[in-house]
Design a protein around this motif. Structure first.
Motif, PDB file in Angstrom:
ATOM      1  N   GLY A   1       0.791  -1.220   0.000  1.00 43.84           N
ATOM      2  CA  GLY A   1       0.000   0.000   0.000  1.00 43.84           C
ATOM      3  C   GLY A   1       0.822   1.268   0.000  1.00 43.84           C
ATOM      4  N   SER A   2       2.120   1.157   0.286  1.00 44.46           N
ATOM      5  CA  SER A   2       2.973   2.343   0.322  1.00 44.46           C
ATOM      6  C   SER A   2       3.034   3.037  -1.035  1.00 44.46           C
ATOM      7  CB  SER A   2       4.385   1.970   0.792  1.00 44.46           C
ATOM      8  OG  SER A   2       4.961   1.029  -0.089  1.00 44.46           O
ATOM      9  N   VAL A   3       2.936   2.277  -2.126  1.00 42.08           N
ATOM     10  CA  VAL A   3       3.025   2.891  -3.454  1.00 42.08           C
ATOM     11  C   VAL A   3       1.830   3.819  -3.688  1.00 42.08           C
ATOM     12  CG1 VAL A   3       1.828   0.984  -4.628  1.00 42.08           C
ATOM     13  CG2 VAL A   3       3.407   2.441  -5.898  1.00 42.08           C
TER      14      VAL A   3
ATOM     15  N   LEU B   1       2.400   6.973  -1.178  1.00 41.44           N
ATOM     16  CA  LEU B   1       3.533   7.811  -1.571  1.00 41.44           C
ATOM     17  C   LEU B   1       3.289   8.493  -2.909  1.00 41.44           C
ATOM     18  CD1 LEU B   1       6.719   5.790  -0.523  1.00 41.44           C
ATOM     19  CD2 LEU B   1       5.460   7.530   0.738  1.00 41.44           C
ATOM     20  N   SER B   2       2.769   7.756  -3.885  1.00 44.20           N
ATOM     21  CA  SER B   2       2.502   8.369  -5.186  1.00 44.20           C
ATOM     22  C   SER B   2       1.454   9.465  -5.057  1.00 44.20           C
ATOM     23  CB  SER B   2       2.050   7.309  -6.194  1.00 44.20           C
ATOM     24  OG  SER B   2       0.863   6.668  -5.758  1.00 44.20           O
ATOM     25  N   GLY B   3       0.431   9.220  -4.222  1.00 40.79           N
ATOM     26  CA  GLY B   3      -0.556  10.270  -3.990  1.00 40.79           C
ATOM     27  C   GLY B   3       0.046  11.495  -3.335  1.00 40.79           C
TER      28      GLY B   3
ATOM     29  N   GLY C   1     -11.373   8.581  -5.613  1.00 38.88           N
ATOM     30  CA  GLY C   1     -10.274   7.898  -6.293  1.00 38.88           C
ATOM     31  C   GLY C   1      -8.946   8.419  -5.799  1.00 38.88           C
ATOM     32  N   THR C   2      -7.915   7.600  -5.922  1.00 36.36           N
ATOM     33  CA  THR C   2      -6.602   7.969  -5.391  1.00 36.36           C
ATOM     34  C   THR C   2      -6.056   9.227  -6.037  1.00 36.36           C
ATOM     35  OG1 THR C   2      -6.141   5.617  -4.973  1.00 36.36           O
ATOM     36  CG2 THR C   2      -4.276   7.132  -4.956  1.00 36.36           C
TER      37      THR C   2
ATOM     38  N   PHE D   1       4.947  16.999   2.264  1.00 35.15           N
ATOM     39  CA  PHE D   1       4.907  15.595   1.883  1.00 35.15           C
ATOM     40  C   PHE D   1       4.309  14.756   3.021  1.00 35.15           C
ATOM     41  CE2 PHE D   1       6.882  11.364   1.598  1.00 35.15           C
ATOM     42  CZ  PHE D   1       6.469  10.999   0.330  1.00 35.15           C
ATOM     43  N   GLY D   2       4.778  14.994   4.226  1.00 35.44           N
ATOM     44  CA  GLY D   2       4.214  14.288   5.366  1.00 35.44           C
ATOM     45  C   GLY D   2       2.770  14.675   5.612  1.00 35.44           C
TER      46      GLY D   2
END
Length: 255
Positions: free
Chosen positions: A61-63, A66-68, A124-125, A191-192
């Motif tokens: 799920g990190s992808v 992180l991409s979002g 949606g993401t 980002f965080g």
């Protein structure tokens, strides 16, 4: 603590790039006979209600998270910096119009603004990432505008104009590069914040659809079992907290 922050971010990035190096379990299909097992040697983060390995779902799920977050920060950074550059360099009516528009955006709570954008774009993401990015435009614009105004009044910029430099060339070669330092630091901090906001919207059901292993959705799915299976929400939540804190620490270093 400095090296620990970089280690956390590097680890999560590796999870997104090469998840198969960290887990061999299927994040989508589980073993019903192994459902709701507590964390142990076989399943580091335990299993969920259908027997899926929670650690595998966090890693894969990190992808999505992180991409979002990268999309959200990119939207805020590009649009906010351009608006701040325009306002700070042009001044006058353009500055007033842009800054009043940013004041309006800042007056709206970030989550409410993101939900408004999601209603327009749909769930949606990607749409969640864009919504979060729109919510951060005002912060980037105000900081970029302040830095541009400071640099615009410096001696070397005045000398560049005096030596025959055009408005666009001076902005591109002198003003913009010397104004980006604090903006980049804010991008690391955002980002965080973006990861936290995307996880929040995923928790509310506006992000990825089940059974996609997105961090906010994982926490949401585990809340029904909080009294008996604490690991379903606690461990994915701890990962989110660790990444957000690490990003904030790195932002201070960049600044």
């Amino acid at each position: 603590m400095r090296w620990l922050s970089w280690l956390v971010v590097a680890l999560v990035v590796l999870w997104a790039l090469v998840p198969w190096l960290f887990t061999g379990h299927d994040p989508l299909n589980g073993v019903p006979a192994e459902k709701l097992q507590a964390p142990g040697a076989a399943h580091w983060f335990g299993t969920d209600a259908v027997g899926r390995d929670v650690f595998a779902r966090v890693v894969h799920g990190s992808v999505h998270s992180l991409s979002g977050a990268f999309v959200a920060v990119g939207v805020g950074l590009v649009l906010g910096t351009l608006l701040g550059l325009l306002a700070g360099a042009a001044g006058g009516p353009a500055d007033e119009v842009v800054m009043r528009l940013m004041d309006v955006l800042l007056s709206v709570p970030g989550l409410l603004l993101a939900l408004t954008v999601i209603i327009l774009l749909g769930p949606g993401t990607v749409n969640v990432a864009i919504a979060v990015g729109v919510g951060s435009v005002a912060a980037f614009a105000r900081l970029a505008r302040a830095e541009v105004v400071r640099v615009r009044r410096s001696d070397y910029v005045e000398a560049a104009f005096g030596s025959g430099g055009t408005f666009a060339s001076v902005l591109w070669r002198h003003v913009l590069p010397n104004s980006l330092g604090p903006v980049v630091a804010l991008a690391a901090l955002q980002f965080g914040v973006a990861i936290l906001a995307i996880s929040t919207l995923g928790f509310l059901g506006y992000g990825a659809e089940p059974p996609t292993p997105e961090w906010g959705l994982l926490i949401s799915e585990g809340r029904n079992y909080l009294a008996t299976s604490w690991w379903l929400t606690t461990l994915p939540g701890a990962v989110v907290v660790a990444v957000v804190l690490a990003a904030g620490r790195i932002s201070k270093e960049i600044r």
